[in-house]
Structure formats: structure tokens, C-alpha cells
Design a protein around this motif. Structure first.
Motif, short mmCIF file in Angstrom:
data_model
loop_
_atom_site.label_atom_id
_atom_site.label_comp_id
_atom_site.label_asym_id
_atom_site.label_seq_id
_atom_site.Cartn_x
_atom_site.Cartn_y
_atom_site.Cartn_z
N PHE A 203 6.17 -1.24 -0.69
CA PHE A 203 5.40 -0.41 -1.62
C PHE A 203 6.20 -0.11 -2.90
CE2 PHE A 203 3.41 0.03 2.42
CZ PHE A 203 2.07 0.03 2.12
N THR A 204 5.53 0.54 -3.86
CA THR A 204 6.18 0.74 -5.17
C THR A 204 6.03 2.17 -5.69
OG1 THR A 204 4.16 0.02 -6.25
CG2 THR A 204 5.87 -1.66 -5.96
N CYS A 205 6.23 3.15 -4.83
CA CYS A 205 6.09 4.54 -5.26
C CYS A 205 7.00 4.78 -6.47
CB CYS A 205 6.47 5.49 -4.14
SG CYS A 205 5.57 5.15 -2.62
N VAL A 210 14.26 3.02 -4.07
CA VAL A 210 14.26 1.73 -3.37
C VAL A 210 13.54 0.67 -4.21
CG1 VAL A 210 13.34 0.57 -1.30
CG2 VAL A 210 14.31 2.86 -1.12
N ASN A 247 14.48 2.02 5.17
CA ASN A 247 13.56 2.66 4.22
C ASN A 247 12.17 2.77 4.82
OD1 ASN A 247 15.21 0.61 1.92
ND2 ASN A 247 15.51 2.81 2.09
#
Ligand code: SF4
Length: 503
Positions: A203-205, A210, A247
Motif C-alpha cells: 500500500f501507499t499511505c 515505508v 511492516n
């Protein structure tokens, strides 16, 4: 003769220490090819003198340090600077989230020669080889360095197949620091050990450190390989609890279910980090299996009870406020504790808007507690991550936020706290907003003390709860000195600062 490598883990905790998996992983990549030594700042009263005595031997040519945001900076920065001054021939190499995400200020400090950007399994040995043999480094993937005053970032490598990587050199670590040092008594077991079984997250929060390193990629060890490692550690040092520091441990339902079947009868309890929408897709059968196999608690980024804020955070997937609430109820059915983290204080146009959102999230957290009182709540204040090019990054720089320009500035206590998301130097978070969040957190921790600090139970827990109840119910959170005093007296440990309480 090849020069040896000194691998350093700066102090990250004042209490119980976790095994330094990051430098172990780097050591695995050079094991058998380079001589190396470990220095663990968590286990040395004077780590500098140990580093110095190694370097004085004259056999070392490389100093490698992992540098995570927060307390590790306190040793990583001054020690690396001292090495540069007193041992100018040593090549200094940093890895870890801080080094990658703040690579500009790190490299321009003049103290650090190279940054390993993400997994170092191939990059680290390739870099040593290039330096030793005077070869160019530009083709080495996952590397950042300065060339003619410009920061050069090399291509990102395809994530390695963890099953094919060399095993972690536990025996070698044991010869420097007996592995028993890293066993902690936690709420999971008397001998809890930390493992890392995957790279990255799909994911790309937009608030997550990360993302710039892994760019929405994830790759995990197979269930069999994880279990082999667990069996080795059980036989060698008797582990009965595991913290999976991945993560996103639960990305693959298949892997989790397979691992659960393997560990089913080992009497080991475990904890890991995952996503609500991912795990909500797990079948009832697998959730029941996981619990039976020892899964005791899962850390989950709830972030906010407002769907618009979730979108502003680029939370991705299907996570919504409704799902956050219903999932807390679902976990109750399976007796797995959901540990929800919330990020409060997202940027807004003015103080009133930011405060309104904070109040809405506080109300939402209370709703979660109604659905499942066992839910653990972790509260962070929003602190920016330098994902350049993202909309959110644009918003925060327009709001007047800037990272420090000198590496030493990160040693300023307020920036150290910033890394722990406890006191960010962010213009949209006024003292009034920060006080409201922190006071609520204190009251919440009084009314619902974390289960992970297993010392707070029985009469202590009852007394603290009674003391905090009128505040929790009425919403009068200001100046909660009586609860703070109890936390201080009983040395209450909030997991978001230094991990779970352990002895
Ligand atoms: S799901 Fe978690 S680890 Fe993955 S990007 Fe979002 S916050 Fe980061």
C-alpha cells in the motif's frame, strides 16, 4: 587483505531490547566473505569505547549503522561524526528508514559516504566489493551517494526472495551477545523474541515511511521458512512468544494460514502488524485457526474515523470508518485483540478545522471501545514523511513545514520527539490541539490501560479506571495530573513509545 566491517545498532530502547534484526540481515549478506563484528548500543553502557577499541585494532575498513528515526539518532549521528574525524579512512555506510528518507541531509553532512536504500542483501556486499576493488558504484541497486555535489539514487532492486537469502548468523551474534539477552517477558510469553519475515507493504499511505522505500511492493518468506526459524529458536533458547516486526505480516492469507497450521501445537503466542481491510477478507475458519495457533494481538492502522481523511491519507484498499468498527466486533468473536493506531492532527486550513477533526476522531475512538472494549488504542500525532511529489507533501510544505537542514539539528529533543510522532514541529498543530490529543490519550490510558503492560491489573487497574472514569465519560480531559501521577508511580508503559512492556 580485505578490511573488516563493524556493524552497529544504536541504542533504541531504555528497557528490554529486541534482537537487532537489521544488522543481522546485513551480516548474513557478508558472512563467510568478510570478517565482521557487532556492537549493540542497547547492550553496552559505553558503546563508543567498544567501537573505538575495534577501530583502534586497525583491521576495520567499514562502519555500517542502521538508523531508524527517533532515539537511534542520539548515538548514530555523534558516533559517525567522530569516526569521520578520528578515523578518516573508514567508509561510513548507513541504512534504515531515517537514512533513506532523509538521505539529502545525511549525505551532505559529510559524515556518511553511502546510504543503503531498502534491503541491503545485495547492495551491501556489492558496495564493499566495489570499494575494495576500486570499481564504480553507479550500477549497484538500492544505493544513494553524492556525486559532484548531487545526490544520486540508483535503481531499486527487485525485492529478494527471502527463502533464498543466507540464514541469519545467530551463532555469530551469540558469540558477541548471547541471544538470551534478547528474550523478553511480555504479555505473550516469558521468552518473547522479535522476527522479521517480509519486505515492504503493497500500500501507499501518504504518512508512512515505508512507502518511499518499497514503492508498494511486498515479498515474504514462506510459511515453512518462518517455521524453520521459529523451531531453531525454540530449541536453542526456548522462545514462547514472537513479535513479528514486518511492516505488514498478514498481507498473504495463504501464508498466514499455512504458518498457523505449522505452529499450532508449539504453545507460542504471537503478534504482528496488518491491515484491517486485508484481514477482514480472511475467512472465519482462518481467523479461528490463527487464534488457536497463538495469534494474540494484531496491530492495525485504523488512522481515522472519517472516510475523507482516510482518502487524504491515501489509505488505499477498502478501509472505511464502518469497516473499522465492524472489524473490531469481528475480532472480539475470535478473541484476537485488535490494536488500532490512529493518526490525529492531519493538516487543515485552520485550527478550527484541525480541532473539529480531532474531536470527531476522539468520539470515534470511544465508539470503537464500545464495540469492543478490548481494542487497544495507539494515538500518534501526524508527522510528515518526505514522499516528495505527493499531494499531502505539497500541502504540508505550503503550510510552512520544513525538515532540518543540518544533520545535527535532528539531535534537538523536539526533532527526536517528532520522529516518535509525539510532538511534531508542524505549523497546523497548535499547542491547544496537541494538548487536547495528549490529554485525551492520558485519560484513555487511565480508563483503559493497555493489556500489553501486564503489571497494571487487578486493584491497580480498577483504581486507575475509577479515577479516570468521570473524565472519560464527561469529555473533561484537561490537566489530567492525577492520572499522570499514577502512570509515573507505576511506570506505566505506552507501547507506541518503546514497544510492549517487557522484563
Ligand atoms: S498499510 Fe501500513 S505499512 Fe503499508 S503503507 Fe499503509 S501504513 Fe505503511
Amino acid at each position: 587483505m580485505k578490511k573488516a566491517v563493524l556493524l552497529f545498532n544504536p541504542r533504541s530502547a531504555r528497557h528490554k531490547y529486541r534482537v537487532p534484526n537489521s544488522i543481522l540481515q546485513v551480516a548474513a549478506s557478508i558472512d563467510g566473505n568478510y570478517e565482521y563484528a557487532f556492537v549493540d548500543g542497547n547492550l553496552e553502557s559505553d558503546p563508543w569505547s567498544v567501537i573505538k577499541s575495534h577501530l583502534d585494532s586497525g583491521k576495520f575498513g567499514f562502519f555500517g549503522s542502521t538508523v531508524m528515526p527517533g532515539p537511534q539518532l542520539k548515538e548514530a549521528i555523534p558516533f559517525t561524526q567522530k569516526i569521520r574525524k578520528e578515523y578518516p579512512n573508514i567508509v561510513n555506510i548507513w541504512g534504515g528508514y531515517f537514512a533513506s528518507n532523509q538521505c539529502d541531509v545525511v549525505l551532505r553532512s559529510g559524515a556518511v559516504d553511502y546510504v543503503i536504500n531498502g534491503p541491503g542483501d545485495s547492495a551491501f556486499p556489492a558496495l564493499l566489493d566495489a570499494i575494495d576493488n576500486d570499481k564504480p558504484v553507479g550500477d549497484i541497486q538500492n544505493l544513494i551517494y553524492l556525486e559532484e555535489g548531487k545526490v544520486v539514487k540508483t535503481r531499486k532492486e527487485v525485492l529478494p526472495d527471502m527463502d533464498k537469502l543466507p540464514p541469519l548468523p545467530y551463532e555469530k551474534m551469540n558469540s558477541f551477545y548471547p541471544l538470551e539477552n534478547y528474550l523478553g517477558k511480555t504479555f505473550m510469553g516469558s521468552k518473547t523474541f522479535a522476527l522479521h519475515t517480509s519486505f515492504g507493504c503493497p500500500f501507499t499511505c501518504s504518512f508512512c515511511a515505508v512507502v518511499p522505500i518499497y514503492n508498494a511492493r511486498w515479498k515474504g518468506q514462506s510459511a515453512e521458512a518462518i517455521y524453520r526459524n521459529v523451531t531453531y529458536l525454540k530449541e536453542k533458547i526456548g522462545i514462547n512468544g514472537i513479535e513479528f516486526h514486518d511492516n505488514n505480516f498478514f498481507t498473504s492469507q495463504k501464508r498466514t494460514a499455512e504458518f498457523s497450521k505449522l505452529i499450532l501445537n508449539d504453545g507460542i503466542e504471537w503478534w504482528g502488524e496488518g491491515r484491517i481491510d486485508t484481514i477482514d477478507r480472511y475467512s472465519d475458519e482462518n481467523l479461528a485457526l490463527m487464534r488457536e495457533a497463538g495469534c494474540r494481538m494484531i496491530f492495525l492502522g485504523a488512522e481515522s474515523g472519517n472516510d475523507e481523511v482516510l482518502a487524504q491519507m491515501d489509505k488505499g484498499g477498502t478501509q472505511s470508518a464502518e469497516q473499522i468498527l465492524s472489524f473490531a466486533g469481528r475480532m472480539k468473536k475470535f478473541d484476537i485483540v485488535p490494536e488500532y493506531s490512529f493518526v490525529l492532527g492531519m493538516p487543515g486550513p485552520d485550527e478550527d478545522t484541525v480541532m473539529r477533526q480531532v474531536e470527531a476522531d476522539i468520539d470515534f475512538i470511544k465508539q470503537v471501545k464500545e464495540v469492543n472494549p478490548d481494542t487497544e488504542i495507539i494515538i500518534y500525532l501526524y508527522s510528515p514523511v518526505p514522499t516528495e511529489g505527493s499531494d499531502l507533501y505539497k500541502q504540508i510544505t505550503e503550510a510552512g513545514f520544513n525538515f532540518p537542514e543540518n544533520l545535527e539539528d535532528w539531535l534537538n529533543p523536539s526533532w527526536e520527539n517528532f520522529d516518535l510522532r509525539k510532538n511534531p514541529l508542524t505549523p497546523w498543530l497548535t499547542p491547544k490541539v496537541i494538548d487536547r490529543v495528549q490529554n485525551f490519550e492520558t485519560v484513555l490510558n487511565g480508563y483503559y490501560p493497555t493489556q500489553s503492560d501486564f503489571r497494571i491489573k487487578g486493584v491497580k487497574k480498577g483504581f486507575m479506571r475509577t479515577l479516570a472514569s468521570w473524565r472519560y465519560r464527561s469529555g473533561v480531559y484537561g490537566y489530567p495530573y492525577e492520572i499522570k501521577a499514577l502512570h509515573k508511580i507505576w511506570k506505566y508503559r505506552q507501547p507506541e513509545i518503546e514497544g510492549f512492556y517487557s522484563e
